[in-house]
Design a protein around this motif. Structure first.
Motif, PDB file in Angstrom:
ATOM      1  N   LEU A 168       0.835  -1.199   0.000  1.00 12.35           N
ATOM      2  CA  LEU A 168       0.000   0.000   0.000  1.00 12.35           C
ATOM      3  C   LEU A 168       0.871   1.251   0.000  1.00 12.35           C
ATOM      4  N   PRO A 169       0.503   2.265  -0.765  1.00 14.82           N
ATOM      5  CA  PRO A 169       1.180   3.552  -0.618  1.00 14.82           C
ATOM      6  C   PRO A 169       0.837   4.168   0.740  1.00 14.82           C
ATOM      7  N   PRO A 170       1.686   5.049   1.263  1.00 15.56           N
ATOM      8  CA  PRO A 170       1.454   5.602   2.613  1.00 15.56           C
ATOM      9  C   PRO A 170       0.068   6.198   2.798  1.00 15.56           C
ATOM     10  N   GLU A 171      -0.426   6.894   1.782  1.00 15.72           N
ATOM     11  CA  GLU A 171      -1.738   7.550   1.949  1.00 15.72           C
ATOM     12  C   GLU A 171      -2.857   6.536   2.118  1.00 15.72           C
ATOM     13  N   ASP A 172      -2.721   5.354   1.513  1.00 19.11           N
ATOM     14  CA  ASP A 172      -3.754   4.331   1.673  1.00 19.11           C
ATOM     15  C   ASP A 172      -3.711   3.721   3.067  1.00 19.11           C
ATOM     16  N   VAL A 173      -2.511   3.570   3.642  1.00 21.02           N
ATOM     17  CA  VAL A 173      -2.397   3.079   5.021  1.00 21.02           C
ATOM     18  C   VAL A 173      -3.180   3.988   5.945  1.00 21.02           C
ATOM     19  N   LEU A 174      -3.001   5.297   5.780  1.00 21.49           N
ATOM     20  CA  LEU A 174      -3.676   6.255   6.661  1.00 21.49           C
ATOM     21  C   LEU A 174      -5.161   6.360   6.347  1.00 21.49           C
ATOM     22  N   ARG A 175      -5.569   5.904   5.174  1.00 17.37           N
ATOM     23  CA  ARG A 175      -7.003   5.883   4.847  1.00 17.37           C
ATOM     24  C   ARG A 175      -7.681   4.651   5.450  1.00 17.37           C
ATOM     25  N   TYR A 176      -6.986   3.516   5.466  1.00 11.49           N
ATOM     26  CA  TYR A 176      -7.576   2.277   5.976  1.00 11.49           C
ATOM     27  C   TYR A 176      -7.569   2.209   7.504  1.00 11.49           C
ATOM     28  N   LEU A 177      -6.613   2.884   8.142  1.00 11.44           N
ATOM     29  CA  LEU A 177      -6.490   2.821   9.600  1.00 11.44           C
ATOM     30  C   LEU A 177      -6.906   4.138  10.239  1.00 11.44           C
ATOM     31  N   ASP A 178      -7.606   4.050  11.350  1.00  5.96           N
ATOM     32  CA  ASP A 178      -7.986   5.233  12.131  1.00  5.96           C
ATOM     33  C   ASP A 178      -6.798   5.600  13.015  1.00  5.96           C
ATOM     34  N   LEU A 220      -2.821  -7.193  13.250  1.00  2.00           N
ATOM     35  CA  LEU A 220      -2.990  -6.464  14.514  1.00  2.00           C
ATOM     36  C   LEU A 220      -3.510  -5.060  14.265  1.00  2.00           C
ATOM     37  N   GLY A 221      -2.928  -4.369  13.297  1.00  2.00           N
ATOM     38  CA  GLY A 221      -3.387  -3.016  12.985  1.00  2.00           C
ATOM     39  C   GLY A 221      -4.803  -2.995  12.457  1.00  2.00           C
ATOM     40  N   ALA A 222      -5.126  -3.969  11.605  1.00  2.00           N
ATOM     41  CA  ALA A 222      -6.463  -4.007  11.018  1.00  2.00           C
ATOM     42  C   ALA A 222      -7.524  -4.265  12.074  1.00  2.00           C
ATOM     43  N   ILE A 223      -7.300  -5.267  12.937  1.00  2.00           N
ATOM     44  CA  ILE A 223      -8.349  -5.648  13.880  1.00  2.00           C
ATOM     45  C   ILE A 223      -8.547  -4.587  14.961  1.00  2.00           C
ATOM     46  N   LEU A 224      -7.499  -3.830  15.275  1.00  2.00           N
ATOM     47  CA  LEU A 224      -7.630  -2.808  16.322  1.00  2.00           C
ATOM     48  C   LEU A 224      -8.073  -1.457  15.784  1.00  2.00           C
ATOM     49  N   PHE A 225      -7.589  -1.068  14.597  1.00  2.00           N
ATOM     50  CA  PHE A 225      -7.790   0.317  14.178  1.00  2.00           C
ATOM     51  C   PHE A 225      -8.384   0.470  12.774  1.00  2.00           C
ATOM     52  N   ALA A 226      -9.026  -0.555  12.257  1.00  2.00           N
ATOM     53  CA  ALA A 226      -9.656  -0.431  10.942  1.00  2.00           C
ATOM     54  C   ALA A 226     -10.678   0.698  10.956  1.00  2.00           C
ATOM     55  N   ALA A 227     -10.597   1.573   9.960  1.00  2.00           N
ATOM     56  CA  ALA A 227     -11.638   2.590   9.821  1.00  2.00           C
ATOM     57  C   ALA A 227     -12.946   1.931   9.386  1.00  2.00           C
ATOM     58  N   ASN A 228     -12.822   0.860   8.587  1.00  2.00           N
ATOM     59  CA  ASN A 228     -13.980   0.077   8.162  1.00  2.00           C
ATOM     60  C   ASN A 228     -13.487  -1.341   7.909  1.00  2.00           C
ATOM     61  N   LEU A 229     -13.918  -2.289   8.724  1.00  2.00           N
ATOM     62  CA  LEU A 229     -13.454  -3.669   8.591  1.00  2.00           C
ATOM     63  C   LEU A 229     -13.828  -4.279   7.248  1.00  2.00           C
ATOM     64  N   ASP A 230     -14.857  -3.757   6.598  1.00  2.00           N
ATOM     65  CA  ASP A 230     -15.255  -4.287   5.295  1.00  2.00           C
ATOM     66  C   ASP A 230     -14.228  -3.993   4.210  1.00  2.00           C
ATOM     67  N   ASP A 231     -13.283  -3.085   4.485  1.00  2.00           N
ATOM     68  CA  ASP A 231     -12.222  -2.800   3.520  1.00  2.00           C
ATOM     69  C   ASP A 231     -11.140  -3.876   3.525  1.00  2.00           C
ATOM     70  N   PHE A 232     -11.210  -4.802   4.481  1.00  2.00           N
ATOM     71  CA  PHE A 232     -10.187  -5.818   4.648  1.00  2.00           C
ATOM     72  C   PHE A 232     -10.718  -7.178   4.192  1.00  2.00           C
ATOM     73  N   PRO A 233      -9.810  -8.161   4.031  1.00  2.00           N
ATOM     74  CA  PRO A 233     -10.268  -9.498   3.616  1.00  2.00           C
ATOM     75  C   PRO A 233     -11.356 -10.024   4.544  1.00  2.00           C
ATOM     76  N   VAL A 234     -12.174 -10.931   4.012  1.00  2.00           N
ATOM     77  CA  VAL A 234     -13.321 -11.436   4.759  1.00  2.00           C
ATOM     78  C   VAL A 234     -12.891 -12.137   6.045  1.00  2.00           C
ATOM     79  N   SER A 235     -11.692 -12.728   6.056  1.00  2.00           N
ATOM     80  CA  SER A 235     -11.216 -13.409   7.262  1.00  2.00           C
ATOM     81  C   SER A 235     -11.074 -12.445   8.423  1.00  2.00           C
ATOM     82  N   ILE A 236     -10.840 -11.158   8.129  1.00  2.00           N
ATOM     83  CA  ILE A 236     -10.756 -10.140   9.172  1.00  2.00           C
ATOM     84  C   ILE A 236     -12.112  -9.475   9.372  1.00  2.00           C
ATOM     85  N   ALA A 237     -12.796  -9.194   8.290  1.00  2.00           N
ATOM     86  CA  ALA A 237     -14.107  -8.542   8.399  1.00  2.00           C
ATOM     87  C   ALA A 237     -15.074  -9.359   9.248  1.00  2.00           C
TER      88      ALA A 237
END
Length: 484
Positions: A168-178, A220-237
């Motif tokens: 991911l480019p840096p801007e996308d990291v900051l878009r996916y994570l709160d 770890l980052g996704a499960i704790l700070f996802a801005a929207n879990l639906d943006d991540f693979p279904v195994s995490i969502a």
């Protein structure tokens, strides 16, 4: 894996000053035994070097690292009557995850073989583990110091360290994570630069560097700070917290409220607790001057149990996440995975978590009590409110805690009275005291003149071998948990 990422990976590897113990360049040599030995050696060496993967790359001139292309085509390579990939999987034990990828490079076709680092044991070929030392591939057993160092570094799989989204480019990291929630909850000032923000997220293992200046979002980052879990693979969502309230005492009654969580556990925790609190019925309590509406279940107890469900779940169980269900007479909190500690000993033994990084960060952010002090506070809150004791119920696939609404001693079942007696004995023991008839009367709200009711409960709890007399020669000395 995208061609763009593979080209970026190739460029990064070509920039290294020399071949490493986890990297091998080749032009066309596709001898199966040589590849198998290298897979063993590179996988073991990658773990020794603290790497997650090792690489063999075809189409590179070894002397000057020029891309010259290769005639090796892994999809058509065979050993006897087996395709090369299947043969490798059978020959390497324990078989590491590996993947051949064909890359279209301007200077010619390139093949990348990515091999995961050894996990549970040294990777062997034909029963022999190998290691990489310079350009040589000797037997690992010939180097006992390296063998021991590898054994020390082997570790079980940690779900938290898996990659949720890559390249991911840096801007996308900051878009996916709160990321703003991360800095607020960890009580750190929000840095002014994007680079400084990414550095802090990386330091807490929420993200990691990929190739080509890109980044990975870790599980770890996704499960704790996802801005929207639906943006991540279904195994995490599918790990999102679900809340359901029913109009009656069973799931057959109508659903009154339902909420499927969208945010990460940390960034969405307070919102979840506020939502649950709004759904829990209130009882009127008469204080010194005013009538106060208090929740049916102690707020601290609910908060601690929800946090524990998030922390101690088995993240490898697919298609399931924490579930909170509110019935007319109880609150059930369920998380996937069999607990690592027997439910009867959860109150006194230190908790064991499959997700230590997640647990540590959740405690650091104040979502739950310090290690080993949570469940006793839950039981204390329940005793103060004189509620029936919680039910801790484990199965092969899940752990469930039930909090029950107010009921008098007369309305409690025999099992509930025994369970409450046991929990009371444990709490007294942890406080450096002993359970006595008088303290159990107070816990149940039994009048002193009816102390025989408490004595009957103590007798049944003794018969079930959950408690014991503290001093057999002095029966009035009180009672202790049977394991104390």
């Amino acid at each position: 894996m995208s061609q763009e990422r593979d080209l970026a990976l190739l460029n990064d590897l070509l920039q290294l000053p020399a071949e490493t113990s986890w990297l091998e360049f080749k032009e066309n040599n596709a001898d199966p035994e040589r590849i198998a030995k290298l897979c063993s050696a590179l996988s073991n060496s990658a773990r020794l070097s603290g790497r997650d993967s090792a690489f063999i790359i075809w189409g590179i001139k070894d002397q000057d690292r020029q891309v010259v292309g290769t005639t090796f085509v892994p999809t058509s390579a065979t050993v006897g009557n087996q395709v090369l990939q299947l043969w490798l999987a059978n020959q390497l034990q324990p078989s590491p995850a590996f993947e051949f990828r064909e890359v279209t490079h301007p200077s010619g076709p390139v093949v990348i073989l990515e091999i995961s680092a050894a996990l549970s044991a040294p990777v062997t070929y034909a029963g022999i583990p190998y290691i990489r030392i310079g350009p040589a591939t000797p037997k690992l057993s010939d180097y006992p110091d390296r063998y021991q160092a590898l054994i020390d570094r082997l570790r079980p799989y940690h779900w938290e360290a898996g990659v949720a989204l890559s390249f991911l480019p840096p801007e996308d990291v900051l878009r996916y994570l709160d990321f703003a929630s991360y800095f607020s909850l960890t009580k750190q000032p929000l840095p002014q630069s994007q680079t400084a923000i990414l550095d802090r997220l990386e330091a807490d293992r929420l993200i990691s560097k990929d190739v080509g200046g890109r980044w990975n979002v870790m599980n770890l980052g996704a499960i704790l700070f996802a801005a929207n879990l639906d943006d991540f693979p279904v195994s995490i969502a599918r790990k999102a917290v679900r809340f359901v309230s029913y109009s009656g005492r069973t799931r057959a009654t109508s659903v009154q409220h339902r909420r499927d969580g969208k945010r990460g556990y940390a960034s969405g925790f307070q919102g979840l607790m506020d939502y649950i609190d709004a759904q829990i019925p209130r009882n009127e309590h008469i204080g010194r001057a005013l009538r106060e509406a208090q929740p049916l279940y102690p707020e601290l107890a609910v908060r601690e149990l929800v946090a524990n469900a998030l922390i101690h779940q088995d993240m490898t169980v697919t298609g399931a996440g924490p579930l909170i269900e509110l019935f007319e007479d109880r609150l059930e909190i369920t998380n996937p995975g069999k607990p690592l500690v027997d439910p009867e000993r959860m109150i006194d033994l230190a908790p064991r978590s499959r997700n230590e990084a997640l647990a540590s960060l959740m405690r650091r952010m104040g979502f739950c009590e310090e290690q080993g002090s949570g469940l006793d506070k839950v039981l204390t809150e329940v005793e103060v409110a004189q509620l029936p004791p919680p039910l801790l119920r484990a199965s092969d696939n899940s752990m469930q805690v039930c909090l029950y609404g107010p009921r008098t001693f007369a309305d409690m079942t025999a099992d509930e009275r025994v369970r409450a007696c046991y929990f009371h004995a444990v709490l007294r023991f942890l406080a450096g005291d002993r359970m006595r008839n008088a303290s159990l009367c107070e816990r149940f709200g039994i009048e002193p003149r009816n102390a025989a009711q408490a004595s009957a409960v103590i007798k049944r709890t003794l018969e079930q071998q959950l408690i014991r007399v503290a001093d057999p020669e002095h029966p009035r000395a009180g009672y202790l948990p049977v394991w104390a």
